[in-house]
Enzyme design. Structure first.
Site, short mmCIF file in Angstrom:
data_model
loop_
_atom_site.label_atom_id
_atom_site.label_comp_id
_atom_site.label_asym_id
_atom_site.label_seq_id
_atom_site.Cartn_x
_atom_site.Cartn_y
_atom_site.Cartn_z
N ASP A 56 2.40 -4.48 7.96
CA ASP A 56 1.17 -3.83 7.90
C ASP A 56 0.13 -4.67 8.00
OD1 ASP A 56 -1.00 -2.46 6.80
OD2 ASP A 56 -0.16 -1.58 4.96
N CYS B 296 -4.76 2.78 -3.89
CA CYS B 296 -3.46 3.17 -3.07
C CYS B 296 -2.34 2.14 -3.52
CB CYS B 296 -3.55 3.37 -1.67
SG CYS B 296 -4.51 4.82 -1.12
N HIS C 270 0.85 -1.32 0.04
CA HIS C 270 -0.14 0.04 0.01
C HIS C 270 0.97 1.31 0.10
CE1 HIS C 270 -2.78 3.02 1.50
NE2 HIS C 270 -3.89 2.12 1.33
N LYS D 156 -11.50 0.05 9.87
CA LYS D 156 -11.78 -1.21 9.18
C LYS D 156 -11.91 -2.49 10.01
CE LYS D 156 -7.74 0.37 5.80
NZ LYS D 156 -8.46 0.70 4.77
N GLN E 200 -5.27 -4.65 6.70
CA GLN E 200 -6.16 -5.71 6.23
C GLN E 200 -6.49 -6.99 6.96
OE1 GLN E 200 -8.60 -4.88 3.96
NE2 GLN E 200 -7.47 -2.71 3.62
#
Length: 413
Positions: free
Chosen positions: A206, A371, A129, A232, A209
């Site tokens: 990261d 992104c 991302h 999220k 998600q």
């Protein structure tokens, strides 16, 4: 074959916690399939925010009066809740941020500017991302460190063999997205972390998600840093967290300076507060942090294993339905080997046009580069459509998306 959603979650009961799902778009019921960008927020989390502002709205760590004490306790205990959720040792290892992007920048500037120089290497992946890619790219430019990228295979998986070649004794940081927000790929972050540590490099995961959609344990991964966003995972916008191993955070200099992150200030010098407050300068997002913990409680009541199974079932069903059509190209690995999102393109229809047309049927999907512009360049497309699923989505909603796409076919025939 995946289980029916009723065998995994009581979706009907969950949907009652999300009033927005009862609204209409035009004259059509809302079908919200843009959870990879932002999930919806349940009443229980909204009630937590309202309770703070109605009953104990005050600044934290600054007052002796009752309201400040109550706010401080709730805010500190929120760190404890989040720490337990991801398997951290305690609140000292959890810094509240506005989002994953801020957490990436915190480490890049507080650690990267001080530790990196010419001859050092930063290793990313081709599916990063922009929050990771752009941040470390620019830190590389500022410090003279080289930035390298682990390639992806034709199926959209990470090439681990190439990672072993790219990560060397010159590598100082390996930053890897846990779940690709475009391909849906679930990356072997523990294995990549092991490779990084073999070369005395740090590992940054990261988790934007992954933390919202599956069990994540920082001890099992053994990563040095992990970041995720509250918006999220049923939490409010402006909330998120950076996990860092305590010994690493202790060695880092602050990223921001000001109130609350200090212990003593003179005209000549200052000393820093204990973790995690050392990295939370100024008045924090108090209600958002408390509500993030409420979102964690909400998800844990459901069970993160069940959340994962449901979203994987939704993704597999969507992948199978989309695969029925010869004019649809799907990106990433097969539907039984991905997280809860599917990016695709409909032949001869730009993703933005497709999103606009299905919106007329009440369907909300994402369209654009998500992104991940360099990844889209590698895929040879300017943009893609993306349907992403969460705990309140159903197979019937995916069927609505499939039917709505017929309108685009007819319009662009």
């Amino acid at each position: 074959m995946s289980q029916p959603e009723s065998d995994v979650l009581d979706v009907a009961a969950i949907r009652e916690d999300f009033p927005v799902l009862d609204r209409e778009v035009g004259d059509e019921p809302l079908v919200y399939l843009d959870n990879g960008a932002t999930s919806q927020t349940p009443k229980q989390v909204v009630d937590t925010i309202v309770d703070y502002y109605y009953n104990y709205n005050a600044n934290v760590h600054r007052g002796i009066h009752q309201l400040s004490q109550e706010a401080s306790i709730a805010y500190e205990e929120a760190h404890d809740t989040v720490a337990e959720f991801i398997g951290a040792d305690g609140r000292e290892e959890v810094v509240f941020t506005k989002n994953t992007t801020e957490a990436e920048n915190l480490v890049a500037y507080a650690w990267g500017l001080n530790e990196l120089g010419p001859g050092d290497e930063i290793v990313l992946t081709e599916m990063e991302h922009h929050a990771s890619l752009v941040t470390w790219q620019q830190i590389g430019k500022k410090t003279g460190a080289d930035v390298k990228y682990i390639p992806i295979t034709d199926q959209g998986r990470l090439d681990v063999d190439a990672a072993r070649e790219l990560i060397t004794d010159d590598t100082e940081m390996v930053s890897v997205v846990h779940v690709s927000n475009t391909l849906g790929t679930v990356n072997p972050v523990a294995e990549i972390t092991d490779i990084a540590h073999e070369h005395d490099a740090l590992s940054f995961v990261d988790g934007a998600q992954s933390v919202p959609t599956r069990p994540v344990d920082v001890k099992e991964i053994d990563c040095d840093f992990l970041a995720f966003s509250g918006h999220k995972m049923c939490g409010p916008t402006g909330s998120g967290a950076l996990y860092g191993k305590e010994e690493v955070l202790e060695e880092m200099e602050p990223y921001l300076y000001g109130g609350d992150m200090i212990t003593k200030v003179t005209y000549e010098d200052s000393t820093w507060n204990e973790l995690p407050w050392k990295f939370e300068a100024g008045t924090p997002s108090i209600s958002e942090g408390i509500a993030l913990a409420a979102a964690v409680d909400y998800l844990e009541d459901i069970g993160m294993d069940r959340v994962r199974r449901h979203e994987e079932a939704m993704a597999e069903y969507a992948y199978d339905r989309l695969s029925e059509f010869d004019d649809i190209e799907i990106y990433g690995p097969p539907g039984d080997d991905r997280s809860g999102l599917v990016a695709f393109n409909l032949e001869s229809v730009h993703a933005h046009d497709l999103a606009s047309i299905v919106n007329d049927s009440g369907v909300a999907i994402r369209a654009g580069d998500h992104c991940t512009q360099p990844l889209h360049d590698k895929l040879g497309v300017a943009a893609s459509a993306r349907a992403s699923f969460y705990i309140y989505n159903t197979r019937e909603e995916i069927d609505v998306l499939i039917e709505a796409m017929d309108d685009a076919r007819q319009l662009f025939a």
